[in-house]
Design a protein around this motif. Structure first.
Motif, short mmCIF file in Angstrom:
data_model
loop_
_atom_site.label_atom_id
_atom_site.label_comp_id
_atom_site.label_asym_id
_atom_site.label_seq_id
_atom_site.Cartn_x
_atom_site.Cartn_y
_atom_site.Cartn_z
N ILE A 126 9.14 18.49 -0.87
CA ILE A 126 9.64 18.37 0.51
C ILE A 126 10.92 17.54 0.53
O ILE A 126 11.90 17.88 1.20
CB ILE A 126 8.55 17.76 1.40
N ARG A 127 10.95 16.45 -0.21
CA ARG A 127 12.17 15.62 -0.25
C ARG A 127 13.34 16.44 -0.79
O ARG A 127 14.46 16.36 -0.28
CB ARG A 127 11.92 14.39 -1.12
N ALA A 128 13.08 17.21 -1.85
CA ALA A 128 14.17 18.02 -2.45
C ALA A 128 14.68 19.03 -1.43
O ALA A 128 15.90 19.21 -1.27
CB ALA A 128 13.66 18.71 -3.71
N ILE A 158 18.04 6.07 6.66
CA ILE A 158 17.50 4.98 7.50
C ILE A 158 16.01 4.80 7.21
O ILE A 158 15.25 5.76 7.22
CB ILE A 158 17.75 5.29 8.99
N GLY A 159 15.62 3.56 6.92
CA GLY A 159 14.21 3.30 6.58
C GLY A 159 13.87 3.93 5.25
O GLY A 159 12.90 4.69 5.13
N ALA A 160 14.64 3.57 4.23
CA ALA A 160 14.56 4.27 2.94
C ALA A 160 13.29 3.95 2.17
O ALA A 160 13.01 4.56 1.14
CB ALA A 160 15.78 3.91 2.09
N GLY A 161 12.51 2.96 2.62
CA GLY A 161 11.26 2.63 1.94
C GLY A 161 11.52 2.20 0.51
O GLY A 161 12.45 1.43 0.22
N ASN A 162 10.68 2.72 -0.41
CA ASN A 162 10.83 2.37 -1.82
C ASN A 162 11.80 3.31 -2.55
O ASN A 162 11.82 3.34 -3.78
CB ASN A 162 9.47 2.33 -2.52
N ILE A 181 16.47 10.84 7.74
CA ILE A 181 15.32 10.06 8.22
C ILE A 181 14.05 10.78 7.78
O ILE A 181 13.83 11.95 8.13
CB ILE A 181 15.33 9.87 9.76
N SER A 182 13.24 10.10 7.00
CA SER A 182 11.97 10.71 6.60
C SER A 182 10.85 9.72 6.83
O SER A 182 10.84 8.63 6.27
CB SER A 182 12.00 11.20 5.15
N LEU A 183 9.91 10.12 7.68
CA LEU A 183 8.71 9.33 8.00
C LEU A 183 9.10 7.96 8.57
O LEU A 183 8.51 6.94 8.23
CB LEU A 183 7.83 9.18 6.74
N ALA A 188 18.06 -2.62 10.61
CA ALA A 188 17.06 -1.86 11.37
C ALA A 188 17.74 -0.70 12.08
O ALA A 188 18.93 -0.78 12.43
CB ALA A 188 16.36 -2.76 12.37
N ALA A 189 16.96 0.35 12.28
CA ALA A 189 17.49 1.58 12.88
C ALA A 189 18.11 1.33 14.25
O ALA A 189 19.06 2.00 14.64
CB ALA A 189 16.34 2.59 13.02
N GLU A 190 17.57 0.35 14.98
CA GLU A 190 18.02 0.11 16.36
C GLU A 190 19.38 -0.58 16.42
O GLU A 190 19.98 -0.66 17.49
CB GLU A 190 16.98 -0.72 17.12
N ALA A 191 19.86 -1.10 15.30
CA ALA A 191 21.17 -1.78 15.27
C ALA A 191 21.73 -1.63 13.85
O ALA A 191 21.70 -2.57 13.05
CB ALA A 191 21.02 -3.24 15.64
N ARG A 197 0.85 -1.21 0.00
CA ARG A 197 0.00 0.00 0.00
C ARG A 197 0.88 1.25 0.00
O ARG A 197 0.64 2.21 -0.72
CB ARG A 197 -0.92 -0.03 1.24
N TYR A 198 1.95 1.22 0.82
CA TYR A 198 2.81 2.40 0.89
C TYR A 198 3.48 2.68 -0.46
O TYR A 198 3.60 3.82 -0.89
CB TYR A 198 3.89 2.24 1.98
N ALA A 199 3.90 1.60 -1.14
CA ALA A 199 4.58 1.78 -2.42
C ALA A 199 3.65 2.52 -3.40
O ALA A 199 4.10 3.38 -4.17
CB ALA A 199 4.98 0.42 -2.98
N ILE A 227 19.40 2.03 4.35
CA ILE A 227 19.00 0.89 5.18
C ILE A 227 17.48 0.71 5.07
O ILE A 227 16.73 1.66 5.28
CB ILE A 227 19.36 1.17 6.66
N GLU A 228 17.06 -0.51 4.74
CA GLU A 228 15.61 -0.77 4.68
C GLU A 228 15.34 -2.21 5.15
O GLU A 228 15.80 -3.17 4.52
CB GLU A 228 15.07 -0.55 3.26
N PRO A 229 14.58 -2.36 6.25
CA PRO A 229 14.34 -3.71 6.78
C PRO A 229 13.23 -4.50 6.09
O PRO A 229 13.21 -5.73 6.19
CB PRO A 229 13.95 -3.43 8.24
C1 LIG Z 1 6.34 5.49 6.05
S1 LIG Z 1 7.68 4.57 5.44
C2 LIG Z 1 8.80 5.86 4.92
C3 LIG Z 1 9.74 5.41 3.85
C4 LIG Z 1 10.72 6.47 3.33
N1 LIG Z 1 11.64 6.92 4.34
C5 LIG Z 1 10.02 7.65 2.72
O1 LIG Z 1 10.37 8.77 3.05
O2 LIG Z 1 9.14 7.43 1.86
C6 LIG Z 1 8.45 3.97 6.93
C7 LIG Z 1 9.67 3.17 6.64
O3 LIG Z 1 10.35 2.86 7.87
C8 LIG Z 1 10.78 1.51 7.77
N2 LIG Z 1 10.99 0.99 9.12
C9 LIG Z 1 10.09 0.51 9.99
N3 LIG Z 1 10.69 0.10 11.13
C10 LIG Z 1 12.00 0.33 10.97
C11 LIG Z 1 13.15 0.12 11.77
N4 LIG Z 1 13.05 -0.42 12.99
N5 LIG Z 1 14.35 0.46 11.27
C12 LIG Z 1 14.45 1.01 10.04
N6 LIG Z 1 13.41 1.25 9.24
C13 LIG Z 1 12.19 0.91 9.69
C14 LIG Z 1 9.68 0.83 7.01
O4 LIG Z 1 10.06 -0.43 6.50
C15 LIG Z 1 9.40 1.86 5.94
O5 LIG Z 1 10.27 1.73 4.87
#
Ligand SMILES: C[S@@+](CC[C@H](N)C(=O)[O-])C[C@H]1O[C@@H](n2cnc3c(N)ncnc32)[C@H](O)[C@@H]1O
Length: 229
Positions: free
Chosen positions: A41-43, A56-60, A120-122, A104-107, A24-26, A77-79
Protein backbone atom coordinates in the motif's frame (compact mmCIF):
# COMPACT_ATOMS: atom_id res chain seq x y z
CA UNK A 1 22.16 23.14 26.48
CA UNK A 2 18.61 21.91 25.72
CA UNK A 3 15.88 24.59 25.70
CA UNK A 4 13.86 24.90 28.92
CA UNK A 5 10.38 26.25 29.41
CA UNK A 6 10.43 29.59 31.18
CA UNK A 7 10.60 29.28 34.94
CA UNK A 8 9.46 25.64 35.29
CA UNK A 9 12.92 24.07 35.10
CA UNK A 10 11.42 21.30 32.94
CA UNK A 11 11.95 20.46 29.30
CA UNK A 12 9.09 21.80 27.12
CA UNK A 13 6.50 19.13 26.39
CA UNK A 14 6.22 17.86 22.84
CA UNK A 15 2.99 18.88 21.07
CA UNK A 16 2.25 15.16 20.77
CA UNK A 17 3.35 12.95 23.65
CA UNK A 18 2.28 9.30 23.51
CA UNK A 19 5.33 7.27 24.54
CA UNK A 20 3.45 4.01 25.20
CA UNK A 21 1.53 4.21 21.96
CA UNK A 22 4.73 5.12 20.09
CA UNK A 23 6.51 2.00 21.33
CA UNK A 24 3.55 -0.21 20.44
CA UNK A 25 3.10 1.42 17.03
CA UNK A 26 6.79 0.99 16.19
CA UNK A 27 6.46 -2.75 16.81
CA UNK A 28 3.03 -3.42 15.29
CA UNK A 29 3.51 -1.23 12.22
CA UNK A 30 6.57 -3.23 11.19
CA UNK A 31 4.66 -6.50 11.47
CA UNK A 32 1.79 -4.98 9.44
CA UNK A 33 4.13 -4.32 6.52
CA UNK A 34 4.02 -7.96 5.51
CA UNK A 35 1.09 -9.32 7.54
CA UNK A 36 -1.49 -6.77 6.34
CA UNK A 37 0.19 -5.85 3.05
CA UNK A 38 1.03 -2.34 4.25
CA UNK A 39 4.35 -2.30 2.35
CA UNK A 40 2.46 -2.74 -0.93
CA UNK A 41 0.00 0.00 0.00
CA UNK A 42 2.82 2.42 0.83
CA UNK A 43 4.50 1.67 -2.51
CA UNK A 44 1.23 2.28 -4.39
CA UNK A 45 0.57 5.50 -2.49
CA UNK A 46 3.96 6.97 -3.41
CA UNK A 47 4.36 5.71 -6.96
CA UNK A 48 5.08 8.39 -9.58
CA UNK A 49 5.81 11.19 -7.10
CA UNK A 50 8.49 13.70 -8.01
CA UNK A 51 10.10 16.91 -6.76
CA UNK A 52 9.92 18.20 -3.17
CA UNK A 53 7.67 16.24 -0.84
CA UNK A 54 6.51 16.91 2.69
CA UNK A 55 5.29 13.93 4.71
CA UNK A 56 3.20 14.83 7.74
CA UNK A 57 3.17 12.57 10.81
CA UNK A 58 5.86 10.32 9.38
CA UNK A 59 5.86 8.00 12.40
CA UNK A 60 8.81 5.61 12.39
CA UNK A 61 9.53 6.34 8.73
CA UNK A 62 8.05 3.26 7.09
CA UNK A 63 7.23 5.20 3.92
CA UNK A 64 10.79 6.36 3.33
CA UNK A 65 12.05 3.26 1.51
CA UNK A 66 9.13 3.50 -0.96
CA UNK A 67 9.81 6.99 -2.36
CA UNK A 68 10.79 6.80 -6.04
CA UNK A 69 14.13 8.22 -7.19
CA UNK A 70 12.26 11.07 -8.95
CA UNK A 71 11.63 12.62 -5.50
CA UNK A 72 14.41 15.16 -4.89
CA UNK A 73 13.82 15.69 -1.16
CA UNK A 74 11.42 14.66 1.60
CA UNK A 75 10.77 16.84 4.64
CA UNK A 76 9.26 14.45 7.21
CA UNK A 77 7.35 16.11 10.05
CA UNK A 78 6.94 14.02 13.21
CA UNK A 79 5.87 15.45 16.60
CA UNK A 80 6.32 12.36 18.78
CA UNK A 81 9.85 12.07 20.16
CA UNK A 82 10.40 8.30 20.05
CA UNK A 83 8.85 7.90 16.61
CA UNK A 84 10.91 10.83 15.38
CA UNK A 85 14.12 9.12 16.55
CA UNK A 86 13.13 5.98 14.66
CA UNK A 87 12.31 8.10 11.61
CA UNK A 88 15.79 9.63 11.75
CA UNK A 89 17.26 6.11 11.68
CA UNK A 90 15.02 5.18 8.73
CA UNK A 91 16.07 8.39 6.95
CA UNK A 92 19.72 7.34 7.17
CA UNK A 93 18.85 4.15 5.26
CA UNK A 94 16.69 5.92 2.67
CA UNK A 95 17.81 6.31 -0.94
CA UNK A 96 16.13 9.69 -1.34
CA UNK A 97 17.24 12.52 0.97
CA UNK A 98 14.91 12.73 3.99
CA UNK A 99 15.08 15.51 6.57
CA UNK A 100 13.16 14.60 9.75
CA UNK A 101 11.78 17.67 11.53
CA UNK A 102 9.72 18.13 14.72
CA UNK A 103 6.38 19.84 14.26
CA UNK A 104 2.63 19.37 14.14
CA UNK A 105 0.22 19.24 11.23
CA UNK A 106 -1.75 22.21 12.58
CA UNK A 107 1.26 24.56 12.32
CA UNK A 108 3.76 23.21 9.80
CA UNK A 109 7.22 24.75 10.28
CA UNK A 110 7.78 25.35 6.54
CA UNK A 111 7.20 28.07 3.95
CA UNK A 112 4.04 28.42 1.89
CA UNK A 113 3.77 26.77 -1.55
CA UNK A 114 7.17 25.13 -1.10
CA UNK A 115 6.22 21.55 -1.99
CA UNK A 116 5.11 19.60 -5.06
CA UNK A 117 3.44 16.90 -2.97
CA UNK A 118 2.12 16.22 0.53
CA UNK A 119 1.93 12.68 1.91
CA UNK A 120 -0.38 11.74 4.77
CA UNK A 121 -0.81 8.14 5.85
CA UNK A 122 -2.81 7.15 8.93
CA UNK A 123 -2.51 10.68 10.31
CA UNK A 124 -5.85 12.50 9.85
CA UNK A 125 -7.29 10.08 12.40
CA UNK A 126 -4.89 11.44 15.02
CA UNK A 127 -4.48 15.17 14.47
CA UNK A 128 -6.27 17.40 16.98
CA UNK A 129 -7.83 19.70 14.39
CA UNK A 130 -8.49 18.20 10.95
CA UNK A 131 -9.66 21.42 9.15
CA UNK A 132 -6.66 23.33 10.47
CA UNK A 133 -4.24 20.55 9.48
CA UNK A 134 -5.70 20.42 5.96
CA UNK A 135 -5.55 24.22 5.69
CA UNK A 136 -1.84 23.84 6.44
CA UNK A 137 -1.51 21.10 3.80
CA UNK A 138 -3.05 23.53 1.32
CA UNK A 139 -0.79 26.36 2.37
CA UNK A 140 2.47 24.45 1.94
CA UNK A 141 1.49 22.81 -1.36
CA UNK A 142 2.10 24.71 -4.59
CA UNK A 143 -1.02 25.39 -6.70
CA UNK A 144 -1.65 22.23 -8.72
CA UNK A 145 0.35 20.16 -6.22
CA UNK A 146 -0.77 16.71 -5.17
CA UNK A 147 -1.78 15.06 -1.90
CA UNK A 148 -1.25 11.32 -1.66
CA UNK A 149 -3.16 9.75 1.18
CA UNK A 150 -3.88 6.50 2.91
CA UNK A 151 -6.30 6.98 5.79
CA UNK A 152 -8.81 4.96 7.76
CA UNK A 153 -12.23 6.26 8.74
CA UNK A 154 -15.93 5.61 9.16
CA UNK A 155 -17.39 2.62 7.37
CA UNK A 156 -19.53 -0.48 7.48
CA UNK A 157 -23.16 -0.72 8.46
CA UNK A 158 -25.14 0.88 11.27
CA UNK A 159 -23.71 -1.37 13.96
CA UNK A 160 -20.15 -0.59 12.94
CA UNK A 161 -20.90 3.17 12.77
CA UNK A 162 -22.37 3.00 16.25
CA UNK A 163 -19.33 1.09 17.53
CA UNK A 164 -16.89 3.51 15.90
CA UNK A 165 -18.60 6.56 17.37
CA UNK A 166 -18.79 4.95 20.80
CA UNK A 167 -15.07 4.09 20.67
CA UNK A 168 -14.20 7.67 19.67
CA UNK A 169 -16.14 9.04 22.62
CA UNK A 170 -14.58 6.66 25.14
CA UNK A 171 -11.37 4.64 25.28
CA UNK A 172 -9.99 4.55 21.74
CA UNK A 173 -8.19 7.90 21.44
CA UNK A 174 -6.60 7.57 24.90
CA UNK A 175 -5.29 4.08 24.14
CA UNK A 176 -4.15 4.79 20.59
CA UNK A 177 -2.20 8.00 20.51
CA UNK A 178 -5.21 10.25 19.85
CA UNK A 179 -6.54 8.10 16.98
CA UNK A 180 -10.25 8.32 16.05
CA UNK A 181 -12.02 5.65 14.03
CA UNK A 182 -15.16 7.50 12.86
CA UNK A 183 -13.63 10.38 10.91
CA UNK A 184 -14.32 11.01 7.22
CA UNK A 185 -11.02 11.72 5.43
CA UNK A 186 -12.59 12.10 1.97
CA UNK A 187 -15.20 14.57 3.20
CA UNK A 188 -12.53 16.48 5.12
CA UNK A 189 -10.30 16.80 2.03
CA UNK A 190 -13.28 17.99 -0.02
CA UNK A 191 -14.32 20.50 2.66
CA UNK A 192 -10.75 21.84 2.74
CA UNK A 193 -11.00 22.72 -0.96
CA UNK A 194 -9.04 19.85 -2.51
CA UNK A 195 -10.08 18.26 -5.79
CA UNK A 196 -10.41 14.55 -5.27
CA UNK A 197 -8.45 12.51 -7.80
CA UNK A 198 -8.79 8.77 -8.09
CA UNK A 199 -9.17 7.02 -4.77
CA UNK A 200 -10.30 3.61 -3.73
CA UNK A 201 -11.62 1.90 -0.66
CA UNK A 202 -9.29 -0.67 0.85
CA UNK A 203 -9.97 -3.04 3.71
CA UNK A 204 -7.19 -3.76 6.20
CA UNK A 205 -6.99 -6.67 6.78
CA UNK A 206 -8.22 -7.55 3.31
CA UNK A 207 -10.04 -10.70 4.45
CA UNK A 208 -11.71 -11.85 7.62
CA UNK A 209 -13.84 -9.97 10.13
CA UNK A 210 -13.77 -6.17 9.88
CA UNK A 211 -12.20 -4.09 12.62
CA UNK A 212 -13.21 -0.49 13.47
CA UNK A 213 -9.98 0.56 11.70
CA UNK A 214 -10.54 -1.58 8.59
CA UNK A 215 -12.25 1.05 6.41
CA UNK A 216 -9.43 2.74 4.54
CA UNK A 217 -9.06 5.00 1.51
CA UNK A 218 -6.00 5.18 -0.72
CA UNK A 219 -5.75 7.94 -3.26
CA UNK A 220 -4.88 11.33 -4.62
CA UNK A 221 -6.19 14.86 -4.16
CA UNK A 222 -5.06 18.12 -5.73
CA UNK A 223 -4.73 21.69 -4.68
CA UNK A 224 -6.63 23.47 -7.50
CA UNK A 225 -4.18 25.13 -9.89
CA UNK A 226 -5.82 28.56 -10.31
CA UNK A 227 -8.91 29.04 -8.21
CA UNK A 228 -7.79 29.82 -4.66
CA UNK A 229 -10.49 30.01 -2.00
C1 LIG B 1 -0.74 5.77 13.17
S1 LIG B 1 0.71 6.74 13.15
C2 LIG B 1 1.10 6.74 11.40
C3 LIG B 1 2.55 6.96 11.13
C4 LIG B 1 2.98 6.95 9.66
N1 LIG B 1 2.39 8.04 8.91
C5 LIG B 1 2.69 5.65 8.99
O1 LIG B 1 2.12 5.67 7.90
O2 LIG B 1 3.08 4.61 9.54
C6 LIG B 1 0.08 8.38 13.40
C7 LIG B 1 1.18 9.40 13.38
O3 LIG B 1 0.61 10.71 13.42
C8 LIG B 1 1.42 11.48 14.29
N2 LIG B 1 0.64 12.62 14.78
C9 LIG B 1 -0.26 12.66 15.77
N3 LIG B 1 -0.75 13.91 15.92
C10 LIG B 1 -0.14 14.67 15.00
C11 LIG B 1 -0.20 16.04 14.66
N4 LIG B 1 -1.01 16.88 15.31
N5 LIG B 1 0.59 16.48 13.67
C12 LIG B 1 1.40 15.63 13.00
N6 LIG B 1 1.50 14.33 13.27
C13 LIG B 1 0.73 13.84 14.26
C14 LIG B 1 1.82 10.51 15.37
O4 LIG B 1 2.90 10.97 16.14
C15 LIG B 1 2.15 9.29 14.53
O5 LIG B 1 3.44 9.34 14.03
Amino acid sequence: MPPRSAGSGKLPRDPVHHPLFARRYARLSKAAETRFGMAGIRARMLTGLSGRVIEIGAGNGLNFSHYPGTVSEVVAIEPERLLRQLAVEAALRSEVPVDVVPGAAEALPVKSEAFDAVVISLVLCSVRDVPRALAEVRRVLRPGGVVRFFEHGEGGGRAMHFTQRALDRTVWPALNGGCHVARDPIGALRDAGFELGPYRRVSIPERGPKLPTSYCVLGTAWRPARTDR
